[in-house]
Design a protein around this motif. Structure first.
Motif, PDB file in Angstrom:
ATOM      1  N   VAL A 560       0.786  -1.182  -0.085  1.00  0.00           N
ATOM      2  CA  VAL A 560       0.033   0.010   0.024  1.00  0.00           C
ATOM      3  C   VAL A 560       0.814   1.354   0.121  1.00  0.00           C
ATOM      4  CG1 VAL A 560      -1.776   1.407   1.054  1.00  0.00           C
ATOM      5  CG2 VAL A 560      -1.740  -1.240   1.158  1.00  0.00           C
ATOM      6  N   GLY A 561       0.755   2.224  -1.187  1.00  0.00           N
ATOM      7  CA  GLY A 561       1.251   3.316  -1.066  1.00  0.00           C
ATOM      8  C   GLY A 561       0.773   4.401  -1.623  1.00  0.00           C
ATOM      9  N   ASP A 568       6.912  18.887 -11.121  1.00  0.00           N
ATOM     10  CA  ASP A 568       7.336  18.043 -12.048  1.00  0.00           C
ATOM     11  C   ASP A 568       8.618  17.401 -11.578  1.00  0.00           C
ATOM     12  OD1 ASP A 568       5.149  18.401 -13.443  1.00  0.00           O
ATOM     13  OD2 ASP A 568       6.159  19.977 -14.857  1.00  0.00           O
ATOM     14  N   ASP A 569       9.401  18.012 -10.822  1.00  0.00           N
ATOM     15  CA  ASP A 569      11.003  17.555 -10.403  1.00  0.00           C
ATOM     16  C   ASP A 569      10.787  16.799  -9.200  1.00  0.00           C
ATOM     17  OD1 ASP A 569      11.859  18.639 -12.949  1.00  0.00           O
ATOM     18  OD2 ASP A 569      11.966  20.551 -11.732  1.00  0.00           O
ATOM     19  N   THR A 570       9.749  16.493  -8.474  1.00  0.00           N
ATOM     20  CA  THR A 570       9.818  15.981  -7.189  1.00  0.00           C
ATOM     21  C   THR A 570       8.724  14.962  -6.925  1.00  0.00           C
ATOM     22  OG1 THR A 570      10.361  18.147  -6.434  1.00  0.00           O
ATOM     23  CG2 THR A 570       9.818  16.427  -4.665  1.00  0.00           C
ATOM     24  N   LEU A 571       9.284  13.701  -6.351  1.00  0.00           N
ATOM     25  CA  LEU A 571       8.336  12.618  -6.011  1.00  0.00           C
ATOM     26  C   LEU A 571       8.581  12.515  -4.509  1.00  0.00           C
ATOM     27  CD1 LEU A 571       6.432  10.143  -6.370  1.00  0.00           C
ATOM     28  CD2 LEU A 571       8.527   8.776  -7.135  1.00  0.00           C
ATOM     29  N   ILE A 572       7.337  12.530  -3.823  1.00  0.00           N
ATOM     30  CA  ILE A 572       7.600  12.136  -2.301  1.00  0.00           C
ATOM     31  C   ILE A 572       6.484  10.810  -2.032  1.00  0.00           C
ATOM     32  CG2 ILE A 572       7.052  12.653   0.093  1.00  0.00           C
ATOM     33  CD1 ILE A 572       7.481  15.474  -0.801  1.00  0.00           C
ATOM     34  N   TYR A 573       7.048   9.647  -1.694  1.00  0.00           N
ATOM     35  CA  TYR A 573       6.202   8.554  -1.606  1.00  0.00           C
ATOM     36  C   TYR A 573       6.488   8.081  -0.053  1.00  0.00           C
ATOM     37  CZ  TYR A 573      10.468   6.158  -2.236  1.00  0.00           C
ATOM     38  OH  TYR A 573      11.861   5.212  -1.823  1.00  0.00           O
ATOM     39  N   GLY A 574       5.460   7.268   0.253  1.00  0.00           N
ATOM     40  CA  GLY A 574       5.410   6.464   1.478  1.00  0.00           C
ATOM     41  C   GLY A 574       4.754   5.119   1.275  1.00  0.00           C
ATOM     42  N   LYS A 575       5.068   4.010   1.725  1.00  0.00           N
ATOM     43  CA  LYS A 575       4.512   2.748   1.378  1.00  0.00           C
ATOM     44  C   LYS A 575       4.744   1.861   2.567  1.00  0.00           C
ATOM     45  CE  LYS A 575       8.230   1.050  -1.123  1.00  0.00           C
ATOM     46  NZ  LYS A 575       8.857   0.343  -2.349  1.00  0.00           N
ATOM     47  N   PHE A 576       3.805   0.783   2.806  1.00  0.00           N
ATOM     48  CA  PHE A 576       4.153  -0.444   3.649  1.00  0.00           C
ATOM     49  C   PHE A 576       4.024  -1.629   2.497  1.00  0.00           C
ATOM     50  CE2 PHE A 576       2.055  -4.063   5.138  1.00  0.00           C
ATOM     51  CZ  PHE A 576       3.026  -4.291   6.506  1.00  0.00           C
ATOM     52  N   SER A 577       4.713  -2.591   2.967  1.00  0.00           N
ATOM     53  CA  SER A 577       5.029  -3.472   1.751  1.00  0.00           C
ATOM     54  C   SER A 577       5.594  -4.893   2.946  1.00  0.00           C
ATOM     55  CB  SER A 577       6.000  -3.435   0.610  1.00  0.00           C
ATOM     56  OG  SER A 577       7.386  -3.327   1.259  1.00  0.00           O
ATOM     57  N   ASN A 578       5.321  -5.896   2.301  1.00  0.00           N
ATOM     58  CA  ASN A 578       5.798  -7.258   3.164  1.00  0.00           C
ATOM     59  C   ASN A 578       6.123  -8.299   1.781  1.00  0.00           C
ATOM     60  OD1 ASN A 578       3.561  -8.370   2.034  1.00  0.00           O
ATOM     61  ND2 ASN A 578       2.544  -8.996   4.318  1.00  0.00           N
ATOM     62  N   SER A 579       6.961  -9.475   2.531  1.00  0.00           N
ATOM     63  CA  SER A 579       7.614 -10.065   1.678  1.00  0.00           C
ATOM     64  C   SER A 579       7.873 -11.389   2.316  1.00  0.00           C
ATOM     65  CB  SER A 579       8.896  -9.574   0.842  1.00  0.00           C
ATOM     66  OG  SER A 579       9.276 -10.473  -0.078  1.00  0.00           O
ATOM     67  N   PHE A 580       8.479 -12.440   1.790  1.00  0.00           N
ATOM     68  CA  PHE A 580       8.657 -13.631   2.439  1.00  0.00           C
ATOM     69  C   PHE A 580       9.802 -14.417   1.524  1.00  0.00           C
ATOM     70  CE2 PHE A 580       5.616 -15.389  -0.226  1.00  0.00           C
ATOM     71  CZ  PHE A 580       5.893 -16.775  -0.542  1.00  0.00           C
ATOM     72  N   VAL A 581      10.516 -15.224   2.497  1.00  0.00           N
ATOM     73  CA  VAL A 581      11.592 -16.207   1.710  1.00  0.00           C
ATOM     74  C   VAL A 581      10.859 -17.644   2.073  1.00  0.00           C
ATOM     75  CG1 VAL A 581      13.572 -17.264   2.079  1.00  0.00           C
ATOM     76  CG2 VAL A 581      13.530 -14.872   2.123  1.00  0.00           C
ATOM     77  N   SER A 582      10.862 -18.527   1.058  1.00  0.00           N
ATOM     78  CA  SER A 582      10.089 -19.782   1.483  1.00  0.00           C
ATOM     79  C   SER A 582      10.654 -20.545   2.488  1.00  0.00           C
ATOM     80  CB  SER A 582      10.052 -20.475   0.028  1.00  0.00           C
ATOM     81  OG  SER A 582       9.219 -21.740   0.115  1.00  0.00           O
ATOM     82  N   GLY A 583       9.793 -21.314   3.063  1.00  0.00           N
ATOM     83  CA  GLY A 583      10.505 -22.365   4.247  1.00  0.00           C
ATOM     84  C   GLY A 583      10.596 -23.529   3.612  1.00  0.00           C
ATOM     85  N   GLY A 584      10.994 -24.596   4.364  1.00  0.00           N
ATOM     86  CA  GLY A 584      11.367 -26.014   4.010  1.00  0.00           C
ATOM     87  C   GLY A 584      11.970 -26.760   5.017  1.00  0.00           C
TER      88      GLY A 584
END
Length: 840
Positions: A560-561, A568-584
């Motif tokens: 979500v961001g 035109d010369d400026t971008l300000i952003y904020g975000k939340f993200s998640n990810s994972f590394v597979s188990g085993g």
């Protein structure tokens, strides 16, 4: 540390606020020549300007690749803020990335890594398959932070995306040659064919050789693996030798302006030698070992030249008798079909197959083998007697003591043989197949990227056929080098992953945009672990097959961001993200998927009519179930694995399995990383470009698994992760000196902050290995001077002088603590040379 972090956080916040406030005034006052070119990236699966992408991404320009001689991913260290890369200890030189507090190995068979590598959109699953000469590069991007939505699993720390060029369709030949110190030579030939109807093609070949920087005092030893496909080899004369051939080819079929298929093939054959594993030192009292073992090692260490460097600096000579040229072949095929269905709709499909085969024998202890001498015979006979008959303190101890002379007589033929403490000879064959369908839609205020992915891999890893993976105390090898059969441990792994993803970017107003992303991934892994046991008389037991339960998991990712473009010369952003590394699981030792939750705030701004560019990201990431590679040759790791194996299979099988496992994945617990990353680039006037980067990462362990903590003596410090990294560079190209010939000068300096290598100094650091406790911060400096656009008759030429690590830093990059000694790996030595390229 917390106060230090708060000051760094405050400084970065003030800088961001100042940049936003000053933007309009700076733009109005801009004047003069110069200016930065637009950089195009594909960090969101489509081509965009770097400054329009709400991701902390560094695009490495061709000039930077050339000036810093970046040929493999192991050369990317410090090229982006907060990113360090080093080869893992071992002959295959698997890259170890550190990004945002995450240290990514992925060396355990069947496991995954926290930093994904992509070539032309194809995920490279095997870490052993990711080391090769980079082919004809069009773009190289380093994405920092979790990339779970678009890049999928195994990108909790970030991703490396390499895009190679397509055929040009115009007849063109370019040849490059280089000679340098240590007998180095490298040449590359690329030929584009003219377009023939809808077909165009090109191919390239690279030959690269450089003698290693450290002389091997144990060169010429024969190692006989004739039971395996690798045959008989000799230990290398020099350690760290580069010796590879690389091939790359591409064919494009483009029957219309709206449809094309591009096929690409790459292949790398590598027979270089492992980097040196230096010997830092050993405890003359062997106080960390049982007395019966210490009594054997004392006369062995004392009788032979070990070339120890207690200060932790790279040596000029080492005794790495077990290091032989590696056998490594990596190849890949990909076919990318692109259909421009309309101005707003693009459909792309990427089908690929990759394969790697690797054998990389290397010492672990910094010595790899000692000659078994007469003074060690009776102590060894004592160990065998008490192991076979009795131990001190029980009734039959007297019988064991009485039997020592008989055992000594029986074992006398071992005198003069090679005695191995800890050495690895891991071999692997990895295959993968994948197919990804992508759809990009752009219309009005909406950008949408949706896709689906199928991935399947097979991996066989372990000792060379019939042989032990990690040779450990006490392994005897006769002087003819015939490595004994048995004690083999082989992993067979299969993995299948199916995923679907979508990312929507919608502009509510010209200034405000919301980004929503989601991905769902279904993973299935199956494995077996097969091992046997070689008895004291050399008899090998029948194979035992361990079949753990399959790993199955469905995991979602979200993003979500919010993006704000005040001008035109400026971008300000904020975000939340998640990810994972597979188990085993590894040999039945289970590990959960590693997860990452990230909050990020960033600003990208160009000033002074694009003469100044500043990109800043502030982040907070929490990793849970951090997957830490463990080696059973380390006391702490063995202590962690043995109770788990005992609970699964019983004490007898657990004791048999432990040394054959060699490596496994342990759940360390939680890791927290907070910090900032800043990049600045300026082109104040024509011909001048300068810039730099600075990053700070505060890393902590909010929770450590009790078993891990107990195995490490009740303490676990942050290791091998520098808090600070930085870089500065400057380049200047003159006006034409004669004709169209110009002089180009460029210098790059990279800083890596100090870091510790000891997780628990109280049990790992002593007076004899004090130099391995930590490394102080240091700079490495690269430079290049070139005459460009030299007219030599009908061809254009470029002549250059270059140097890398000009100050010849000798610092450690890794320290290894075994029960027998301490060893280390180091920064590669200084190289320099001359380049000449021609094209027509």
């Amino acid at each position: 540390m917390k106060a230090h972090f708060r000051r760094a956080w405050l400084a970065s916040t003030i800088l961001a606020a100042s940049a936003m406030a000053a933007a309009p005034a700076w733009a109005q006052n801009a004047a003069g020549e110069g200016g930065l070119e637009e950089i195009v990236v594909t960090a969101q699966k489509r081509e965009q300007s770097l400054q329009d992408v709400p991701i902390a991404v560094t695009a490495i320009t061709p000039d930077s690749l050339q000036a810093n001689r970046i040929f493999t991913v192991n050369d990317l260290s410090a090229i982006a803020p907060g990113v360090t890369v080093k080869p893992s200890p071992g002959g295959s030189s698997v890259p170890v990335f550190t990004i945002r507090g995450q240290s990514s190995f992925g060396v355990v068979p069947g496991s995954d890594k926290q930093v994904s590598i992509y070539i032309d959109g194809v995920y490279v699953s095997s870490p052993r398959g990711s080391i090769f000469e980079l082919p004809d590069i069009q773009r190289l991007e380093v994405l920092r932070g979790p990339q779970g939505t678009l890049f999928g699993r195994n990108a909790t720390a970030g991703a490396i995306s390499i895009t190679t060029r397509d055929p040009s369709g115009e007849a063109h030949i370019k040849a490059e040659g280089s000679i340098g110190n240590r007998d180095a030579y490298r040449f590359r030939v690329t030929a584009d064919l003219p377009q023939m109807g809808p077909f165009s093609a090109f191919g390239s070949f690279v030959r690269n050789y450089r003698r290693g920087e450290v002389r091997n005092a144990a060169a010429g030893l024969i190692w006989d693996r004739s039971s395996s496909p690798f045959g008989v080899q000799r230990s290398a004369e020099y350690l760290g030798t580069v010796d590879s051939n690389s091939y790359f080819g591409s064919v494009k079929f483009e029957p219309s302006d709206t449809f094309k298929i591009v096929y690409k093939y790459d292949r790398n054959e590598d027979s270089g030698t492992p980097d040196v594993t230096g010997f830092v030192g050993y405890d003359p009292n062997f106080s960390q070992l049982p007395a019966l073992v210490g009594n054997i090692l004392k006369p062995l260490y004392a009788s032979q030249n070990l070339y120890a460097r207690a200060d932790g600096k790279r040596p000029d000579v080492a005794t790495n008798g077990f290091a032989v040229p590696r056998t490594q072949t990596v190849q890949g095929h990909s076919a990318t079909a692109t259909w421009q269905a309309s101005d707003s709709l693009t459909v792309k499909n990427i089908f690929a197959y990759r394969k790697s085969q690797v054998l990389g024998p290397t010492p672990i202890d910094g010595i790899s083998s000692l000659t078994f001498t007469q003074p060690a015979l009776v102590p060894y006979a004592t160990l065998v007697a008490f192991s076979s008959i009795g131990t001190p303190g029980i009734p039959n101890a007297a019988a064991a003591q009485a039997a020592i002379p008989a055992f000594a007589a029986q074992l006398a033929p071992l005198v003069g043989q090679r005695f191995i403490l800890v050495a690895a000879q891991s071999a692997s064959v990895s295959k993968q197949w994948s197919d990804e369908l992508q759809v990009n839609f752009t219309s009005g205020n909406l950008n949408a990227t949706v896709g689906a992915l199928w991935f399947h891999s097979k991996d066989v890893a372990g000792g060379p056929q019939g042989l032990q993976n990690t040779l450990s105390f006490p392994t005897f090898v006769p002087q003819n080098g015939k490595i004994p059969l048995g004690n083999e441990g082989v992993y067979n792994n299969e993995a299948t992953s199916i995923a679907a993803y979508a990312q929507l970017e919608y502009k509510f107003t010209p200034q405000f945009e919301v980004v929503l992303g989601a991905r769902i991934t279904r993973d299935k892994k199956s494995s077996t672990f097969t091992y046997n046991t070689r008895g004291p008389t050399g008899v090998v037991s029948p194979n035992t097959v361990i079949t753990p339960p399959d790993f199955k998991k469905t995991k979602p990712n979200f993003l979500v961001g919010l993006n704000w473009t005040p001008n035109d010369d400026t971008l300000i952003y904020g975000k939340f993200s998640n990810s994972f590394v597979s188990g085993g699981s590894t040999g039945g030792i289970p590990y959960e998927p590693e997860t990452a939750k990230s909050w990020e705030l960033g600003i990208k701004a160009d000033f002074l009519d694009n003469k100044l560019r500043t990109n800043l990201a502030v982040f907070h990431v929490d990793y849970n179930h951090f997957q830490q590679s463990q080696s059973t040759s380390a006391t702490a790791s063995a202590a962690l694995a043995l109770p788990i194996l005992t609970q699964l299979y019983g004490a007898t099988i657990a004791g048999e399995m432990l040394p054959k496992l060699s490596v496994f994945v342990g759940d360390q617990g939680k890791v927290r990383a907070r910090g900032f990353e800043l990049e600045v680039t300026a082109a104040p006037t024509r011909g001048v470009t300068m810039g730099g980067s600075l990053s700070y990462t505060d890393i902590s362990f909010p929770f450590v698994e009790p078993g891990v903590l107990a195995a490490n003596g009740g303490r676990l410090d942050v290791t091998a992760r520098p808090a600070w990294t930085g870089s500065v560079y400057g380049s200047y190209e003159t006006q034409p000196l004669f004709g169209e010939t110009t002089l180009s000068l460029r210098a790059d300096a990279f800083y890596q902050g100090g870091m510790s290598f000891a997780g628990n100094p109280a049990i790992q650091i002593f007076d004899w290995n004090r130099g391995a406790e930590k490394v102080d911060g240091y700079w490495t400096i690269n430079g290049r001077v070139a005459l460009r656009r030299l007219a030599l008759g009908p061809v254009d030429a470029e002549l250059a002088l270059w140097g890398k690590n000009l100050t010849n830093r000798r610092d450690m990059t890794t320290a290894l603590f075994t029960p027998f000694a301490t060893s280390a790996s180091y920064v590669p030595a200084r190289t320099y040379g001359v380049d000449l390229s021609i094209e027509f």
